[in-house]
Motif scaffolding. Structure first.
Motif, mmCIF file in Angstrom:
data_model
loop_
_atom_site.group_PDB
_atom_site.id
_atom_site.type_symbol
_atom_site.label_atom_id
_atom_site.label_comp_id
_atom_site.label_asym_id
_atom_site.label_seq_id
_atom_site.Cartn_x
_atom_site.Cartn_y
_atom_site.Cartn_z
ATOM 1 N N PHE A 47 -15.877 32.333 1.252
ATOM 2 C CA PHE A 47 -14.854 32.302 2.293
ATOM 3 C C PHE A 47 -13.865 31.147 2.163
ATOM 4 O O PHE A 47 -12.729 31.246 2.604
ATOM 5 N N TYR A 48 -14.296 30.052 1.526
ATOM 6 C CA TYR A 48 -13.420 28.874 1.505
ATOM 7 C C TYR A 48 -12.875 28.510 0.130
ATOM 8 O O TYR A 48 -11.833 27.883 0.029
ATOM 9 N N TYR A 49 -13.576 28.900 -0.930
ATOM 10 C CA TYR A 49 -13.129 28.525 -2.266
ATOM 11 C C TYR A 49 -12.649 29.720 -3.095
ATOM 12 O O TYR A 49 -11.705 29.598 -3.876
ATOM 13 N N VAL A 102 -14.231 42.531 4.385
ATOM 14 C CA VAL A 102 -12.898 42.411 4.966
ATOM 15 C C VAL A 102 -12.575 40.959 5.308
ATOM 16 O O VAL A 102 -11.398 40.561 5.319
ATOM 17 N N GLU A 103 -13.602 40.142 5.532
ATOM 18 C CA GLU A 103 -13.372 38.725 5.872
ATOM 19 C C GLU A 103 -12.676 37.976 4.738
ATOM 20 O O GLU A 103 -11.909 37.044 4.983
ATOM 21 N N ILE A 104 -12.936 38.394 3.497
ATOM 22 C CA ILE A 104 -12.281 37.746 2.358
ATOM 23 C C ILE A 104 -10.794 38.060 2.367
ATOM 24 O O ILE A 104 -9.952 37.196 2.103
ATOM 25 N N LYS A 105 -10.452 39.310 2.689
ATOM 26 C CA LYS A 105 -9.041 39.684 2.798
ATOM 27 C C LYS A 105 -8.344 38.852 3.867
ATOM 28 O O LYS A 105 -7.225 38.346 3.662
ATOM 29 N N MET A 109 -7.776 35.390 2.656
ATOM 30 C CA MET A 109 -6.662 35.343 1.717
ATOM 31 C C MET A 109 -5.341 35.254 2.473
ATOM 32 O O MET A 109 -4.444 34.475 2.098
ATOM 33 N N LEU A 110 -5.202 36.027 3.544
ATOM 34 C CA LEU A 110 -3.993 35.982 4.362
ATOM 35 C C LEU A 110 -3.814 34.599 4.984
ATOM 36 O O LEU A 110 -2.695 34.062 5.018
ATOM 37 N N THR A 111 -4.900 34.013 5.462
ATOM 38 C CA THR A 111 -4.829 32.686 6.074
ATOM 39 C C THR A 111 -4.371 31.642 5.065
ATOM 40 O O THR A 111 -3.526 30.794 5.363
ATOM 41 N N VAL A 112 -4.926 31.714 3.866
ATOM 42 C CA VAL A 112 -4.562 30.756 2.813
ATOM 43 C C VAL A 112 -3.084 30.894 2.468
ATOM 44 O O VAL A 112 -2.359 29.889 2.340
ATOM 45 N N LEU A 113 -2.606 32.133 2.332
ATOM 46 C CA LEU A 113 -1.207 32.366 1.986
ATOM 47 C C LEU A 113 -0.273 31.902 3.105
ATOM 48 O O LEU A 113 0.793 31.318 2.844
#
Length: 321
Positions: free
Chosen positions: A281-283, A301-304, A307-311
């Motif tokens: 989830f974090y790396y 779906v949490e990974i998706k 990814m949105l949060t990181v972007l």
């Protein structure tokens, strides 16, 4: 006697300083004279400077006295050793001086033709990786000696990136080089279990008079690789990540240093990784960013969402600049 032992025996006969015939060598070693000729040819090919004089008083002799007997390496073996030396030095091998001396000795007994060939192969062979940390060379030497002598060490170890240190006694079982870093694996008396420690985080190391018995069936490689793999008994702390992509991308992901130990299943266009939730989830999102639209995260779906949060965070960061 083996071929190498027989060649060494012939060399000792030649080191007597006098001219000796093939028949005298054959009689002394109780072998066929044709076998002597073959061994003489092999010695010459190994770089031994042998002079062959024909005639009534002819025979074999050495061009000059050899202080040390050369090892009998053929040209492929010599080339391989030179290449291995380049690789070892680039990885931060702690005995580089001794390695250079060994290669110098090897080349000393190489004839001009062989040396020219080795030089051509060496010039066409190189290793590119981040420079090794020279400051840990002395520590690596102490650790390697302690491993060989089964001697307990007292180390001062820095915890992570913090400025806190802990002193502990360590029974060193072996050294491991992984991703351009050196690790020492051994029994930690403080934690009472086998652990691995980054050598660059060892602040001080002191040898003790205490010795230990290394477990006979213990494998440094197996222990270290197992530490990279998920613990199937701790199901709650792991998550399976499924990724779809082009076969070449899947191949790259599956060989990525942080992902290949966690690869549990997949096909040519799909890979399944079992990762610790913290890593997933974090790396993981940061590792996947360079692939852009070339990959598709199937689950979870949490990974998706991550990814949105990181972007979004990256976008906000550069908008403020």
């Amino acid at each position: 006697m083996s071929k190498s032992s027989m060649m060494l025996s012939i060399l000792w006969l030649l080191k007597s300083g006098r001219r000796i015939t093939a028949k005298e060598i054959a009689d002394a070693l109780e072998i066929n004279i044709r076998t002597v000729y073959r061994y003489i040819d092999s010695l010459c090919a190994s770089g031994v400077p042998i002079i062959a004089d024909s005639g009534h008083n002819g025979g074999y002799s050495l061009l000059h006295d050899l202080a040390e007997a050369p090892l009998f390496f053929d040209i492929e073996e010599q080339k391989a050793l030179n290449h291995a030396a380049i690789y070892a030095q680039e990885s931060g091998y702690p005995f580089s001086d001794a390695l250079n001396r060994a290669i110098t000795k090897l080349n000393l007994y190489t004839n001009e033709t062989q040396q020219s060939l080795i030089n051509r192969h060496t010039k066409g062979f190189d290793i590119i990786q981040p420079p090794a940390d020279p400051s840990i060379e002395a520590t690596l030497q102490i650790l390697e000696t302690a491993v060989a002598e089964s001697r307990t060490l007292l180390i001062s170890y820095q915890k992570g990136k913090s400025n806190t240190f802990s002193n502990r006694h360590l029974d060193p079982y072996g050294l491991v080089h992984w991703k351009n870093r050196w690790y020492i694996v051994g029994y930690c008396h403080l934690r009472q279990e086998v652990r691995s420690f980054r050598v660059d985080r060892i602040v001080t190391v002191t040898e003790t008079e205490i010795t230990f018995n290394r477990p006979e069936d213990f494998s440094i490689r197996s222990f270290f690789l197992k530490s990279l793999l998920p613990d199937t008994d701790s199901k709650d702390s792991f998550v399976t990540v499924k990724i779809h992509a082009h076969p070449q991308v899947i191949k790259e992901l599956s060989s990525h240093w942080s992902l290949w130990p966690a690869l549990v299943d997949g096909t040519e266009t799909e890979a399944h990784f079992k990762l610790k939730k913290e890593i997933a989830f974090y790396y993981l999102p940061y590792s996947l960013l360079p692939y852009g639209r070339a990959i598709e995260i199937l689950e979870p779906v949490e990974i998706k969402e991550q990814m949105l949060t990181v972007l979004e965070n990256l976008l906000q960061h550069y908008q403020k600049m």
